[in-house]
Write a protein that holds these residues in place. Structure first.
Motif, PDB file in Angstrom:
ATOM      1  N   GLU A  65      11.964   2.922  -3.519  1.00 55.72           N
ATOM      2  CA  GLU A  65      11.327   3.583  -4.665  1.00 55.72           C
ATOM      3  C   GLU A  65      10.608   2.569  -5.557  1.00 55.72           C
ATOM      4  N   GLU A  66      11.264   1.401  -5.797  1.00 55.45           N
ATOM      5  CA  GLU A  66      10.618   0.374  -6.617  1.00 55.45           C
ATOM      6  C   GLU A  66       9.356  -0.147  -5.944  1.00 55.45           C
ATOM      7  N   THR A  67       9.408  -0.295  -4.603  1.00 50.19           N
ATOM      8  CA  THR A  67       8.228  -0.745  -3.861  1.00 50.19           C
ATOM      9  C   THR A  67       7.097   0.262  -3.992  1.00 50.19           C
ATOM     10  N   VAL A  68       7.450   1.541  -3.876  1.00 53.63           N
ATOM     11  CA  VAL A  68       6.442   2.604  -4.018  1.00 53.63           C
ATOM     12  C   VAL A  68       5.836   2.564  -5.422  1.00 53.63           C
ATOM     13  N   ILE A  69       6.709   2.396  -6.439  1.00 52.50           N
ATOM     14  CA  ILE A  69       6.235   2.318  -7.821  1.00 52.50           C
ATOM     15  C   ILE A  69       5.293   1.129  -8.002  1.00 52.50           C
ATOM     16  N   GLU A  70       5.671  -0.028  -7.409  1.00 58.44           N
ATOM     17  CA  GLU A  70       4.817  -1.209  -7.519  1.00 58.44           C
ATOM     18  C   GLU A  70       3.464  -0.965  -6.860  1.00 58.44           C
ATOM     19  N   GLU A  71       3.478  -0.315  -5.676  1.00 60.00           N
ATOM     20  CA  GLU A  71       2.216  -0.032  -4.977  1.00 60.00           C
ATOM     21  C   GLU A  71       1.341   0.913  -5.805  1.00 60.00           C
ATOM     22  N   VAL A  72       1.988   1.945  -6.372  1.00 55.88           N
ATOM     23  CA  VAL A  72       1.234   2.897  -7.201  1.00 55.88           C
ATOM     24  C   VAL A  72       0.662   2.176  -8.423  1.00 55.88           C
ATOM     25  N   THR A  73       1.490   1.298  -9.026  1.00 54.28           N
ATOM     26  CA  THR A  73       1.033   0.544 -10.198  1.00 54.28           C
ATOM     27  C   THR A  73      -0.152  -0.339  -9.834  1.00 54.28           C
ATOM     28  N   GLU A  74      -0.070  -1.007  -8.666  1.00 53.74           N
ATOM     29  CA  GLU A  74      -1.181  -1.847  -8.228  1.00 53.74           C
ATOM     30  C   GLU A  74      -2.444  -1.017  -8.023  1.00 53.74           C
TER      31      GLU A  74
END
Length: 264
Positions: A65-74
């Motif tokens: 989930e954190e990885t997905v959030i980071e990708e979305v943020t990027e």
């Protein structure tokens, strides 16, 4: 006596066997308890392993989930940068008219760079390109401008002008420093940082603007003089009126005095 001894010996043997059997029973019971405890320990260990596995799975889900959030943020950051770049596209105006480029102007080392042909032709210059020496020459009336790709020097006639950024090829387009080239042809260049706009004014336009300003100043001066004259005329009229009123009052006073004298 022998029989008595035999009986005692037999009883002793029986007691010995009985005690040995009892000890074995106790040992077996203790062993069974130990086995039960080991089984309980194994079950508890299995439960702990299961709990650790669940924790690891939850942790992996959190990481995902954190990885997905980071990708979305990027992605959001990239979109914001793209939008900001699009919003802040540099525009160029020559005498109030927008210039259209096949490649957008860019800023390199705080200098606005533009495709050479568009700006030279917009300024009314004839452009020549020497592919062998990578040199561009532009001519307008008695002014000549020469630049070489990668060389931070611009020649205006025989005079060398040092550049902060050399002419360079980007995406198959030759980009040149806008301000230096424009000023070489006698233009005035202004930069509006808030609007990301370069404004170029030719000498002819500046002269026209100056003439218009002078005419406006002359007209304003004439209007001011006319207003002053009108004010002066009004003041003169007011003074004449006041003088007439004073004279009339004096005449009336004299008539009254004469009448009083006659009455006496």
């Amino acid at each position: 006596m022998k029989k008595f001894l035999s009986i005692i010996l037999a009883v002793a043997m029986i007691l010995s066997c009985t005690m040995a059997f009892a000890e074995e029973t106790v040992v077996e019971e203790v062993t069974e308890e130990v086995v039960v405890e080991e089984t309980v320990i194994e079950e508890v260990t299995e439960e702990v392993i299961v709990e650790e596995t669940v924790i690891e799975e939850v942790t992996e889900e959190i990481i995902v989930e954190e990885t997905v959030i980071e990708e979305v943020t990027e992605e959001i950051i990239v979109e914001e940068v793209v939008e900001e770049t699009a919003e802040k596209a540099i525009s160029v105006e020559l005498d109030g008219e927008a210039l259209v480029f096949d490649v957008d102007p860019v800023i390199i080392n705080d200098r606005t760079m533009v495709p050479l042909r568009v700006i030279f032709e917009a300024l009314g210059a004839v452009v020549n390109w020497d592919d062998e020496t990578k040199t561009v020459s532009a001519f307008k009336e008695e002014t000549s401008v020469v630049l070489q790709i990668g060389t931070p020097t611009l020649f205006v006639g025989n005079e060398a002008v040092e550049l902060d950024v050399a002419a360079q090829i980007v995406n198959d387009r030759t980009l040149i420093p806008l301000r230096a080239v424009s000023e070489a042809f006698g233009c005035k260049v202004d930069w509006d940082g808030a609007e990301k706009k370069v404004m170029i004014a030719t000498v002819e336009v500046e002269e026209v603007v100056e003439e218009v300003i002078e005419e406006v100043i002359i007209e304003e001066t004439i209007i001011e003089e006319e207003i002053i004259e009108e004010v002066i005329e009004e003041e003169i009229i007011e003074e004449e009126i006041i003088e007439e009123e004073i004279i009339e009052e004096e005449i009336i006073e004299e008539e009254i005095i004469e009448e009083e004298i006659i009455e006496e």
